[in-house]
Enzyme design. Structure first.
Site, short mmCIF file in Angstrom:
data_model
loop_
_atom_site.label_atom_id
_atom_site.label_comp_id
_atom_site.label_asym_id
_atom_site.label_seq_id
_atom_site.Cartn_x
_atom_site.Cartn_y
_atom_site.Cartn_z
CD GLU A 1 -5.44 -1.20 4.87
OE1 GLU A 1 -6.21 -0.46 5.52
OE2 GLU A 1 -4.31 -0.84 4.53
CG ASN B 1 -1.92 1.05 1.27
OD1 ASN B 1 -1.78 2.06 0.58
ND2 ASN B 1 -2.97 0.85 2.06
CG ASN C 1 -9.37 4.86 1.28
OD1 ASN C 1 -10.21 4.72 0.39
ND2 ASN C 1 -8.17 5.33 1.02
N1 ING Z 1 -8.26 2.59 7.59
C1 ING Z 1 -8.61 2.82 8.94
C2 ING Z 1 -7.71 3.83 9.63
O1 ING Z 1 -6.77 3.50 10.31
C3 ING Z 1 -9.07 1.89 11.15
C4 ING Z 1 -8.74 1.57 9.72
C5 ING Z 1 -10.05 2.83 11.46
C6 ING Z 1 -8.36 1.30 12.12
C7 ING Z 1 -10.31 3.14 12.80
C8 ING Z 1 -8.61 1.59 13.47
C9 ING Z 1 -9.60 2.51 13.80
O2 ING Z 1 -8.04 5.00 9.48
C10 ING Z 1 -7.08 2.33 7.01
N2 ING Z 1 -7.09 2.18 5.66
O3 ING Z 1 -6.04 2.21 7.64
#
Ligand code: ING
Length: 317
Positions: free
Chosen positions: A151, A115, A202
């Site tokens: 991911e 990524n 995202n």
């Molecule tokens: N997305 C989210 C982020 O870290 C996430 C996944 C959201 C993890 C909220 C923990 C809490 O913003 C990505 N793509 O990492």
């Protein structure tokens, strides 16, 4: 950026955050690139020197989908950068004299999946690449989640650390999405003198494992991480969202530009394609870096052993 070097604000960079609205699973890269080019034109109209786009900016956020066959996965990746679909972005960067940063899924010649985000100079030349280190989510289908976040299934953890480059006469670094939640990321670049830390994200609007954690708390945590990172390392931070509902899956907006004191100086108001702009004086980093966060004078690394030698929690009892 000022072309003269007298008076103050001689290291001012006009920075654009090009938030992207939703990209549906069926939307081809060429259509997305057209939207990005429109935002670059708007940025040119606003005298931007640099435009920052979101994580995985060329396609829908595909880690929400479960794929088994590698061929089904690889269609979401770019084998070369630039390539036919994205070359217009680099050409326009050179034509308009605007440096560019955006994220995409990278498939390397030896078959590794990352990524990734890149940074160009004002002539569209790639001068920096970063591969996301902190991969959230899981690697197998998780029936307990309201939606998937795969991911760890589709990407390897980044192998480049957190590099910082001199670009537009400022020290610039990148991270990606979940990286912004880890203070080590900002400090690794802070210790290289970073003055502008750019990132795309995202972020699902709801927690797939706790449904009462919704949009408001997600926006709060996103801003909290970036304002803290900016203040604690006396650096500008820009965070740019891919936002809105992708095939029924909502993503937060909330793109922001944060000054070295931790103040939000620009914020998106929509969940669509939206450009935020701010004239960022890189010398605004100097005071914090030479006083409260003068790392050389104040840090006591002899006490910081666990941070880089221990992964998880070890309780003393
Ligand atoms: N997305 C989210 C982020 O870290 C996430 C996944 C959201 C993890 C909220 C923990 C809490 O913003 C990505 N793509 O990492």
């Amino acid at each position: 950026m000022c072309d003269f070097t007298i008076g103050d604000k001689m290291r001012e960079i006009v920075i654009g955050g090009a938030q992207m609205g939703p990209i549906q699973k069926a939307e081809p890269r060429e259509a997305v690139v057209e939207r990005m080019l429109a935002l670059m034109e708007e940025a040119h109209g606003a005298s931007c020197d640099l435009v920052v786009f979101p994580e995985l900016c060329l396609t829908t956020f595909f880690p929400r989908w479960y794929f088994e066959k590698q061929a089904e996965i690889d269609v979401w990746f770019e084998k070369n950068m630039p390539n036919d679909a994205t070359m217009p972005l680099f050409r326009t960067s050179k034509e308009l004299g605007i440096a560019l940063s955006f994220g995409y899924a990278e498939l390397t010649p030896d078959g590794l999946h990352y990524n990734t985000s890149i940074l160009t100079d004002k002539r569209g030349n790639i001068i920096g690449k970063y591969r996301k280190v902190h991969l959230p989510g899981h690697s197998e289908y998780d029936h307990d989640r309201a939606f998937q976040h795969l991911e760890k299934r589709y990407f390897l953890p980044g192998d480049m650390g957190f590099p910082v480059w001199r670009n537009l006469n400022a020290m610039m670094g990148m991270c990606i999405c979940n990286d912004r939640r880890w203070p080590e990321v900002y400090r690794e670049m802070g210790l290289q003198g970073v003055e502008l830390l750019m990132l795309g994200y995202n972020t699902p609007s709801v927690n797939s494992q706790m449904s009462d954690e919704g949009l408001e708390k997600r926006l709060y945590h996103s801003e909290l991480c970036m304002t803290a990172g900016a203040y604690q390392n006396s650096t500008w931070v820009i965070g740019v969202a891919k936002a809105g509902s992708e095939d029924g899956h909502p993503l937060i907006g909330g793109s922001i530009i944060v000054d070295p004191d931790g103040n939000v100086v620009a914020k998106a108001s929509s969940e669509d394609d939206e450009l935020i702009v701010h004239a960022c004086d890189m010398d605004a980093c100097n005071f914090g870096k030479s006083t409260i966060f003068d790392f050389a004078r104040h840090r006591r690394i002899e006490h910081y052993t666990r941070i880089s030698t221990q992964t998880g929690v070890v309780r003393p009892d």
